[in-house]
Write a protein that holds these residues in place. Structure first.
Motif, PDB file in Angstrom:
ATOM      1  N   PRO A  28      27.498 -13.731 -18.678  1.00 26.15           N
ATOM      2  CA  PRO A  28      27.651 -12.408 -19.292  1.00 26.15           C
ATOM      3  C   PRO A  28      26.834 -12.286 -20.576  1.00 26.15           C
ATOM      4  O   PRO A  28      26.550 -13.284 -21.247  1.00 26.15           O
ATOM      5  CB  PRO A  28      29.153 -12.324 -19.581  1.00 26.15           C
ATOM      6  CG  PRO A  28      29.559 -13.758 -19.793  1.00 26.15           C
ATOM      7  CD  PRO A  28      28.725 -14.552 -18.825  1.00 26.15           C
ATOM      8  N   LEU A  29      26.444 -11.072 -20.890  1.00 24.53           N
ATOM      9  CA  LEU A  29      25.746 -10.787 -22.142  1.00 24.53           C
ATOM     10  C   LEU A  29      26.783 -10.411 -23.196  1.00 24.53           C
ATOM     11  O   LEU A  29      27.487  -9.414 -23.048  1.00 24.53           O
ATOM     12  CB  LEU A  29      24.757  -9.638 -21.958  1.00 24.53           C
ATOM     13  CG  LEU A  29      23.444  -9.976 -21.244  1.00 24.53           C
ATOM     14  CD1 LEU A  29      22.764  -8.700 -20.788  1.00 24.53           C
ATOM     15  CD2 LEU A  29      22.534 -10.786 -22.151  1.00 24.53           C
ATOM     16  N   ASN A  30      26.886 -11.215 -24.225  1.00 27.23           N
ATOM     17  CA  ASN A  30      27.834 -10.947 -25.306  1.00 27.23           C
ATOM     18  C   ASN A  30      27.069 -10.408 -26.510  1.00 27.23           C
ATOM     19  O   ASN A  30      26.431 -11.166 -27.244  1.00 27.23           O
ATOM     20  CB  ASN A  30      28.597 -12.225 -25.673  1.00 27.23           C
ATOM     21  CG  ASN A  30      29.415 -12.755 -24.502  1.00 27.23           C
ATOM     22  OD1 ASN A  30      30.143 -12.003 -23.865  1.00 27.23           O
ATOM     23  ND2 ASN A  30      29.282 -14.043 -24.210  1.00 27.23           N
ATOM     24  N   TRP A  31      27.140  -9.088 -26.695  1.00 28.33           N
ATOM     25  CA  TRP A  31      26.384  -8.429 -27.746  1.00 28.33           C
ATOM     26  C   TRP A  31      27.165  -8.366 -29.051  1.00 28.33           C
ATOM     27  O   TRP A  31      28.373  -8.159 -29.059  1.00 28.33           O
ATOM     28  CB  TRP A  31      26.031  -7.004 -27.334  1.00 28.33           C
ATOM     29  CG  TRP A  31      25.065  -6.892 -26.198  1.00 28.33           C
ATOM     30  CD1 TRP A  31      25.352  -6.623 -24.895  1.00 28.33           C
ATOM     31  CD2 TRP A  31      23.640  -7.037 -26.269  1.00 28.33           C
ATOM     32  NE1 TRP A  31      24.201  -6.581 -24.144  1.00 28.33           N
ATOM     33  CE2 TRP A  31      23.139  -6.828 -24.969  1.00 28.33           C
ATOM     34  CE3 TRP A  31      22.740  -7.319 -27.302  1.00 28.33           C
ATOM     35  CZ2 TRP A  31      21.775  -6.894 -24.671  1.00 28.33           C
ATOM     36  CZ3 TRP A  31      21.391  -7.379 -27.009  1.00 28.33           C
ATOM     37  CH2 TRP A  31      20.918  -7.171 -25.711  1.00 28.33           C
ATOM     38  N   LYS A  32      26.442  -8.517 -30.149  1.00 32.73           N
ATOM     39  CA  LYS A  32      26.990  -8.265 -31.478  1.00 32.73           C
ATOM     40  C   LYS A  32      26.279  -7.012 -31.995  1.00 32.73           C
ATOM     41  O   LYS A  32      25.103  -7.052 -32.349  1.00 32.73           O
ATOM     42  CB  LYS A  32      26.736  -9.454 -32.411  1.00 32.73           C
ATOM     43  CG  LYS A  32      27.279  -9.239 -33.814  1.00 32.73           C
ATOM     44  CD  LYS A  32      26.967 -10.442 -34.700  1.00 32.73           C
ATOM     45  CE  LYS A  32      27.478 -10.202 -36.127  1.00 32.73           C
ATOM     46  NZ  LYS A  32      27.138 -11.349 -37.024  1.00 32.73           N
ATOM     47  N   GLN A  36      23.599   2.939 -19.790  1.00 34.70           N
ATOM     48  CA  GLN A  36      23.933   1.673 -20.442  1.00 34.70           C
ATOM     49  C   GLN A  36      23.157   0.577 -19.723  1.00 34.70           C
ATOM     50  O   GLN A  36      23.727  -0.285 -19.051  1.00 34.70           O
ATOM     51  CB  GLN A  36      25.444   1.436 -20.389  1.00 34.70           C
ATOM     52  CG  GLN A  36      26.240   2.477 -21.157  1.00 34.70           C
ATOM     53  CD  GLN A  36      27.736   2.206 -21.162  1.00 34.70           C
ATOM     54  OE1 GLN A  36      28.218   1.235 -20.602  1.00 34.70           O
ATOM     55  NE2 GLN A  36      28.477   3.084 -21.806  1.00 34.70           N
ATOM     56  N   ASP A  37      21.854   0.624 -19.874  1.00 42.49           N
ATOM     57  CA  ASP A  37      20.970  -0.255 -19.112  1.00 42.49           C
ATOM     58  C   ASP A  37      19.803  -0.679 -19.992  1.00 42.49           C
ATOM     59  O   ASP A  37      19.708  -0.298 -21.158  1.00 42.49           O
ATOM     60  CB  ASP A  37      20.472   0.475 -17.864  1.00 42.49           C
ATOM     61  CG  ASP A  37      20.200  -0.459 -16.698  1.00 42.49           C
ATOM     62  OD1 ASP A  37      19.805  -1.616 -16.936  1.00 42.49           O
ATOM     63  OD2 ASP A  37      20.375  -0.032 -15.537  1.00 42.49           O
ATOM     64  N   GLY A  38      18.903  -1.465 -19.416  1.00 42.83           N
ATOM     65  CA  GLY A  38      17.740  -1.914 -20.156  1.00 42.83           C
ATOM     66  C   GLY A  38      16.833  -2.745 -19.279  1.00 42.83           C
ATOM     67  O   GLY A  38      17.126  -2.983 -18.096  1.00 42.83           O
ATOM     68  N   GLY A  81      21.458  -5.189 -20.646  1.00 44.67           N
ATOM     69  CA  GLY A  81      22.214  -3.967 -20.441  1.00 44.67           C
ATOM     70  C   GLY A  81      23.605  -4.140 -21.033  1.00 44.67           C
ATOM     71  O   GLY A  81      23.886  -5.117 -21.722  1.00 44.67           O
ATOM     72  N   GLY A  82      24.470  -3.202 -20.762  1.00 47.26           N
ATOM     73  CA  GLY A  82      25.845  -3.316 -21.231  1.00 47.26           C
ATOM     74  C   GLY A  82      26.088  -2.820 -22.634  1.00 47.26           C
ATOM     75  O   GLY A  82      27.201  -2.963 -23.155  1.00 47.26           O
ATOM     76  N   LEU A  83      25.069  -2.203 -23.235  1.00 42.71           N
ATOM     77  CA  LEU A  83      25.249  -1.598 -24.558  1.00 42.71           C
ATOM     78  C   LEU A  83      25.592  -0.119 -24.389  1.00 42.71           C
ATOM     79  O   LEU A  83      25.394   0.439 -23.310  1.00 42.71           O
ATOM     80  CB  LEU A  83      23.964  -1.772 -25.389  1.00 42.71           C
ATOM     81  CG  LEU A  83      23.707  -3.180 -25.911  1.00 42.71           C
ATOM     82  CD1 LEU A  83      22.268  -3.318 -26.407  1.00 42.71           C
ATOM     83  CD2 LEU A  83      24.690  -3.537 -27.025  1.00 42.71           C
ATOM     84  N   ASN A 133      29.686  -2.573  -8.542  1.00 39.06           N
ATOM     85  CA  ASN A 133      30.395  -3.855  -8.572  1.00 39.06           C
ATOM     86  C   ASN A 133      30.032  -4.723  -9.770  1.00 39.06           C
ATOM     87  O   ASN A 133      30.422  -5.887  -9.840  1.00 39.06           O
ATOM     88  CB  ASN A 133      30.164  -4.644  -7.272  1.00 39.06           C
ATOM     89  CG  ASN A 133      28.681  -4.887  -7.005  1.00 39.06           C
ATOM     90  OD1 ASN A 133      27.876  -4.964  -7.924  1.00 39.06           O
ATOM     91  ND2 ASN A 133      28.319  -5.006  -5.747  1.00 39.06           N
ATOM     92  N   GLN A 134      29.236  -4.127 -10.703  1.00 39.34           N
ATOM     93  CA  GLN A 134      28.886  -4.815 -11.944  1.00 39.34           C
ATOM     94  C   GLN A 134      28.173  -6.148 -11.686  1.00 39.34           C
ATOM     95  O   GLN A 134      28.418  -7.144 -12.365  1.00 39.34           O
ATOM     96  CB  GLN A 134      30.136  -5.052 -12.798  1.00 39.34           C
ATOM     97  CG  GLN A 134      30.856  -3.771 -13.202  1.00 39.34           C
ATOM     98  CD  GLN A 134      29.966  -2.844 -14.045  1.00 39.34           C
ATOM     99  OE1 GLN A 134      29.373  -3.266 -15.033  1.00 39.34           O
ATOM    100  NE2 GLN A 134      29.862  -1.593 -13.622  1.00 39.34           N
ATOM    101  N   LYS A 135      27.280  -6.172 -10.704  1.00 37.79           N
ATOM    102  CA  LYS A 135      26.534  -7.383 -10.388  1.00 37.79           C
ATOM    103  C   LYS A 135      25.064  -7.217 -10.766  1.00 37.79           C
ATOM    104  O   LYS A 135      24.501  -6.130 -10.647  1.00 37.79           O
ATOM    105  CB  LYS A 135      26.641  -7.711  -8.898  1.00 37.79           C
ATOM    106  CG  LYS A 135      28.011  -8.210  -8.462  1.00 37.79           C
ATOM    107  CD  LYS A 135      27.999  -8.608  -6.992  1.00 37.79           C
ATOM    108  CE  LYS A 135      29.349  -9.158  -6.559  1.00 37.79           C
ATOM    109  NZ  LYS A 135      29.344  -9.555  -5.127  1.00 37.79           N
ATOM    110  N   THR A 136      24.472  -8.307 -11.217  1.00 40.05           N
ATOM    111  CA  THR A 136      23.046  -8.339 -11.512  1.00 40.05           C
ATOM    112  C   THR A 136      22.395  -9.365 -10.602  1.00 40.05           C
ATOM    113  O   THR A 136      22.757 -10.542 -10.623  1.00 40.05           O
ATOM    114  CB  THR A 136      22.786  -8.717 -12.979  1.00 40.05           C
ATOM    115  OG1 THR A 136      23.340  -7.719 -13.840  1.00 40.05           O
ATOM    116  CG2 THR A 136      21.291  -8.839 -13.258  1.00 40.05           C
TER     117      THR A 136
END
Length: 288
Positions: free
Chosen positions: A122-126, A162-164, A169-171, A101-104
């Protein structure tokens, strides 16, 4: 041949997720804003299974194991106070990520109770094109702003996760290293191995479900006056749900070894320890 190769890859991924992997991170912390020369270091586990992951302190896991063994033996053996003292952790929280469910979910103890909230930012990665090697892994750079800090992460696609550590996470791969630009906090992957399943952490007392904003309010109250906070009969945010360790709703307070006749000298020591701990956590991992 291409079809066979695809099937082999699919089987590899399925096999990888059908078992649980434990990744051990070294966590470095400068949690006291008044003394940045004091560096605390300890290990934490990131257990990853097919459906979820759990990040928590290695010392907590060891303490839980000792306490569980003692309870199973009827409590007759007692605790080795020196050993338990050595296993005290600066990582009192745990982070569970649900892949379905994409929950943290973030859980931390404030006073006597554990508070849990769902992360709403949300984590917004560059992602950068910059790459390097960390240990045996080829890693790629990514940056994000989170919790009032700017973070630099290095992730690898060599591992199918795709974790950390922590809430990261999300990378497109597993985070091998992540640190903030001030050098106050860092998480470095040390090793990994297989385990039967994700650890089941002991839960003592009540678990209170709140919104993140309510958690921060309660945390601030505790920091200002931990002794008063712990003697209050109420507590919790305006939208709290109290859940017992066995899953029941509306658990009464006063159970689980609270209260009772305590030695005044022991109570005084506890008060001093709580105040000292609150002061030493003046530079938390999340500043806002």
């Amino acid at each position: 041949m291409k079809k066979l190769g695809f099937i082999a890859l699919a089987l590899f991924v399925h096999t990888a997720f059908a078992q649980t992997n434990r990744f051990v991170y070294q966590v470095t912390m400068k949690s006291d804003a008044t003394n940045k020369n004091e560096v605390k270091t300890e290990n934490a586990y990131l257990d990853i299974s097919k459906d979820k992951s759990l990040f928590y302190s290695e010392n907590r896991f060891k303490r839980d194991s000792i306490m569980q063994q003692n309870f199973q033996s009827g409590g007759g053996r007692g605790f080795n106070r020196e050993q338990m003292q050595e296993l005290r952790s600066n990582i009192n929280y745990s982070v569970e990520k649900d892949r379905n469910n994409q929950k943290t979910l973030f859980k931390d103890r404030i006073g006597r109770d554990a508070y849990v909230y769902e992360e709403d930012r949300p984590l917004n990665w560059k992602i950068s094109s910059e790459t390097t090697n960390i240990g045996e892994y080829k890693v790629q750079k990514a940056e994000t702003d989170f919790g009032g800090r700017q973070w630099t992460a290095w992730f690898t696609t060599d591992l199918p996760y795709q974790d950390g550590p922590y809430k990261f996470g999300g990378l497109p791969g597993l985070i091998v290293k992540v640190e903030d630009t001030q050098g106050d906090y860092s998480f470095d992957l040390m090793k990994n191995y297989k385990i039967p399943e994700i650890a089941a952490l002991n839960q003592f007392g009540n678990t209170i479900k709140v919104k993140r904003t309510d958690f921060l309010k309660q945390q601030e109250k505790f920091k200002k006056d931990p002794v008063s906070f712990m003697t209050q009969s109420g507590g919790g945010g305006s939208s709290q749900t109290r859940v017992m360790g066995n899953g029941g709703i509306g658990a009464p307070r006063g159970s689980g070894g609270r209260g009772g006749n305590q030695n005044p000298a022991d109570m005084k020591k506890r008060e001093e320890r709580l105040k000292d701990e609150a002061k030493k956590n003046s530079n938390p991992i999340e500043l806002q």
